[in-house]
Design a protein around this motif. Structure first.
Motif, PDB file in Angstrom:
ATOM      1  N   HIS A   1       7.407   7.992   7.908  1.00 23.56           N
ATOM      2  CA  HIS A   1       6.730   8.811   8.914  1.00 23.56           C
ATOM      3  C   HIS A   1       5.419   9.278   8.290  1.00 23.56           C
ATOM      4  O   HIS A   1       5.420   9.881   7.223  1.00 23.56           O
ATOM      5  N   TYR A   2       4.281   8.968   8.919  1.00 27.45           N
ATOM      6  CA  TYR A   2       3.005   9.336   8.324  1.00 27.45           C
ATOM      7  C   TYR A   2       2.879  10.849   8.158  1.00 27.45           C
ATOM      8  O   TYR A   2       3.210  11.623   9.069  1.00 27.45           O
TER       9      TYR A   2
ATOM     10  N   HIS B   1       0.807  -1.220   0.000  1.00 25.77           N
ATOM     11  CA  HIS B   1       0.000   0.000   0.000  1.00 25.77           C
ATOM     12  C   HIS B   1       0.839   1.268   0.000  1.00 25.77           C
ATOM     13  O   HIS B   1       1.955   1.304   0.524  1.00 25.77           O
ATOM     14  N   SER B   2       0.275   2.325  -0.573  1.00 23.13           N
ATOM     15  CA  SER B   2       0.757   3.671  -0.313  1.00 23.13           C
ATOM     16  C   SER B   2       0.168   4.099   1.031  1.00 23.13           C
ATOM     17  O   SER B   2      -0.755   3.453   1.538  1.00 23.13           O
ATOM     18  N   SER B   3       0.686   5.183   1.586  1.00 23.76           N
ATOM     19  CA  SER B   3       0.187   5.625   2.889  1.00 23.76           C
ATOM     20  C   SER B   3      -1.069   6.463   2.766  1.00 23.76           C
ATOM     21  O   SER B   3      -1.789   6.658   3.739  1.00 23.76           O
ATOM     22  N   ASP B   4      -1.336   6.957   1.563  1.00 21.23           N
ATOM     23  CA  ASP B   4      -2.418   7.926   1.384  1.00 21.23           C
ATOM     24  C   ASP B   4      -3.030   7.766   0.008  1.00 21.23           C
ATOM     25  O   ASP B   4      -2.445   7.147  -0.887  1.00 21.23           O
TER      26      ASP B   4
ATOM     27  N   ALA C   1       7.629   2.846  10.350  1.00 23.18           N
ATOM     28  CA  ALA C   1       8.034   1.844   9.358  1.00 23.18           C
ATOM     29  C   ALA C   1       8.527   0.562  10.019  1.00 23.18           C
ATOM     30  O   ALA C   1       9.235   0.587  11.025  1.00 23.18           O
ATOM     31  N   GLU C   2       8.164  -0.550   9.393  1.00 28.97           N
ATOM     32  CA  GLU C   2       8.567  -1.873   9.856  1.00 28.97           C
ATOM     33  C   GLU C   2       9.260  -2.611   8.714  1.00 28.97           C
ATOM     34  O   GLU C   2       8.734  -2.682   7.602  1.00 28.97           O
TER      35      GLU C   2
ATOM     36  N   SER D   1       5.717  10.199   2.986  1.00 25.68           N
ATOM     37  CA  SER D   1       5.799   8.992   3.813  1.00 25.68           C
ATOM     38  C   SER D   1       6.749   7.961   3.228  1.00 25.68           C
ATOM     39  O   SER D   1       7.443   7.250   3.960  1.00 25.68           O
ATOM     40  N   LEU D   2       6.789   7.850   1.902  1.00 24.90           N
ATOM     41  CA  LEU D   2       7.741   6.961   1.250  1.00 24.90           C
ATOM     42  C   LEU D   2       9.167   7.373   1.589  1.00 24.90           C
ATOM     43  O   LEU D   2      10.026   6.529   1.868  1.00 24.90           O
TER      44      LEU D   2
END
Length: 556
Positions: A103-104, A86-89, A432-433, A98-99
């Motif tokens: 960090h969101y 997924h993208s974050s948004d 991030a994980e 975020s990429l």
């Protein structure tokens, strides 16, 4: 403290060896990150064949093979393809931030929407980025393409301006384009070299920028395609206001370099990346190159040679995007040749969000499903808004195939830190994980973050648990488009009310198309699951409707 850090690095290196990854300083992998703009999950043939009928006379596609992306499909054969990446948004700017940072973006001042071409940046100067990660580890870093995280232009008197997409900058003398531009990828992103554009190709200014001698300037004649073949960079010079024009060419009206050809952007970009790769091949330095393309986002400026490739304009533009992606990958060489750069290069290919509404609808008329089997599209909290093409290739280290491991793009920062044996600090990529275990065929550790966030253009939150099974949307609709598509391509879903109830709860393992909201007629167990996820969401976002400084609680 130094001794402690050395011990940590040693432990991480031993962990990597246990995973089958052996990294010596001299063998650090090169990294190439290609980031599409508005390419939907279903646009990439490797995620499922297109239903479009390819013209028999197509110069770039095969009429017998129903795909718009032959180069990406070939790449996928040697890569790990994430079907739940997924993208974050649901829109550009927050996804790109975020990429870069892990960090969101909603933890910053950007709570919804996107920045403009003349907007100031929302990235803090000291924010850790993937570029800075590689710089710290001895890499040469470069970015070529669309930034869209904001940068700083200046007025004739030297004052900083924040003008969004102002269409009358020259007419009202609001910016002196001969002055250096600040807060660019060169200044904030951790890139030793930058060549690109401030924002989308429908946002002014329409001209190339480049870093040189410690400054970033806007150019005139930044990259000129000669005879439809070679790209000439030798004519570039720092632009002054007199070199520029203002008005409407494509997209929004605004400042443009008269010699800037929209349709040639991808060819110029590919040529510049190829040039950088060739330089790194000569000096042998490990490199990180970030290539954010402005395509297939609007405007769909198709080069003449690609017209008719797919049979409709958006399809032609996807084919053009795929072709120049292939040219960049070709510059790395054959991944099966141990002497090639490709053999020791990690390549990550993905997209910032799902397909745009207009592109999606025009594609349906051509029997092409740009968002694949998902509900929703760009801007939405439904899967089609953020579930995107997502592939990683690392020859000899990562086995090809597919995985349904649920993750988001910021996780790539943590993954590469893991590969390099770099211990992330508390404020470095905090959301991030690492998914390195997945890449090398191992199980993820038992101690993990509990969930990750999906975010819509209007600021609505959704949370997905670590297993990718349960998803809660904090609102009554998609949180993006006024109306949007369901998984069967019916325009039946709506934007809804952010934070409104009943919320939406889906079991994605049983209902990946998000057809059945389990909170319409909930059992006690379902209400308990809703509360569990809602509490988890508030812990991550900081118990605020718009998001603050909560914590993803990622084990380090």
């Amino acid at each position: 403290m130094r001794t402690f850090r050395i011990m940590i690095r040693y432990v991480l290196l031993i962990s990597l060896l246990g995973m089958g990854i052996q990294i010596k300083a001299a063998d650090r992998p090169n990294v190439l990150l290609i980031f599409f703009d508005d390419m939907g999950y279903g646009d990439m043939g490797a995620n499922g064949a297109s239903g479009a009928r390819i013209p028999n006379d197509s110069a770039f596609l095969n009429a017998k093979t129903p795909t718009l992306t032959p180069n990406l499909d070939r790449f996928a054969e040697g890569a790990m393809r994430f079907t739940n990446g997924h993208s974050s948004d649901g829109v550009c700017s927050p996804s790109r931030y975020s990429l870069m940072t892990g960090h969101y973006s909603w933890r910053t001042t950007l709570k919804k929407g996107v920045t403009g071409g003349y907007s100031k940046t929302f990235m803090d100067a000291d924010r850790f980025t993937i570029g800075k990660l590689f710089q710290k580890n001895g890499y040469k870093t470069a970015m070529v393409g669309k930034w869209h995280i904001g940068m700083q232009f200046y007025s004739p008197s030297g004052d900083p301006v924040d003008l969004g997409n102002d269409a009358k900058v020259l007419q009202k003398n609001k910016i002196d384009f001969s002055k250096p531009v600040m807060d660019t990828p060169y200044h904030r992103g951790g890139f030793d070299y930058y060549f690109g554009t401030p924002a989308s190709l429908d946002m002014p200014p329409y001209a190339w920028l480049e870093s040189k001698d410690g400054e970033v300037h806007m150019l005139t004649r930044g990259g000129i395609v000669n005879n439809d073949q070679e790209v000439d960079f030798s004519l570039a010079k720092v632009a002054t206001n007199k070199d520029l024009a203002e008005g409407k060419r494509f997209g929004r009206p605004g400042v443009n370099d008269p010699d800037f050809v929209y349709a040639d952007y991808l060819q110029v970009q590919a040529a510049k990346v190829t040039q950088i790769i060739a330089e790194r091949g000569k000096d042998g330095a490990p490199f990180f190159i970030y290539v954010p393309m402005p395509a297939p986002h609007t405007p769909h400026t198709v080069q003449k040679k690609f017209e008719g490739s797919a049979g409709w304009t958006y399809g032609d533009y996807v084919a053009q995007t795929d072709f120049y992606t292939g040219e960049i990958l070709k510059a790395l060489g054959d991944p099966n040749d141990l002497k090639s750069l490709a053999a020791n290069t990690v390549v990550f290919i993905t997209s910032d969000n799902g397909p745009e509404s207009g592109a999606y609808k025009s594609s349906l008329k051509a029997n092409h499903d740009a968002n694949g089997p998902w509900a929703g599209r760009k801007r939405d909290n439904y899967e089609g808004g953020t579930r995107v093409p997502f592939m990683v290739r690392w020859p000899g280290k990562v086995k090809s195939g597919s995985t349904d491991h649920p993750c988001w793009q910021g996780d790539f920062v943590a993954t590469m830190a893991d590969v390099l044996g770099y211990p992330l600090g508390e404020e470095e990529a905090p959301d991030a994980e690492s998914f390195l275990p997945v890449l090398v065929g191992k199980k993820m550790p038992e101690k993990r973050r509990a969930a990750f966030i999906q975010h819509s253009s209007s600021g609505q939150f959704a949370i997905v648990d670590a297993a990718g099974e349960w998803k809660l949307i904090d609102g009554t609709g998609g949180g993006g488009n006024k109306t949007t598509c369901d998984a069967d391509n019916g325009e039946t879903l709506k934007k809804g009310t952010t934070c409104g109830t009943p919320r939406q709860l889906f079991n994605l393992k049983k209902d990946p198309g998000e057809r059945v909201n389990l909170l319409r007629d909930p059992s006690p167990d379902i209400l308990d699951k809703e509360q569990e996820l809602y509490n988890m969401l508030n812990a991550i976002r900081g118990n605020s409707d718009w998001g603050t400084d909560g914590s993803s609680n990622v084990p380090r």
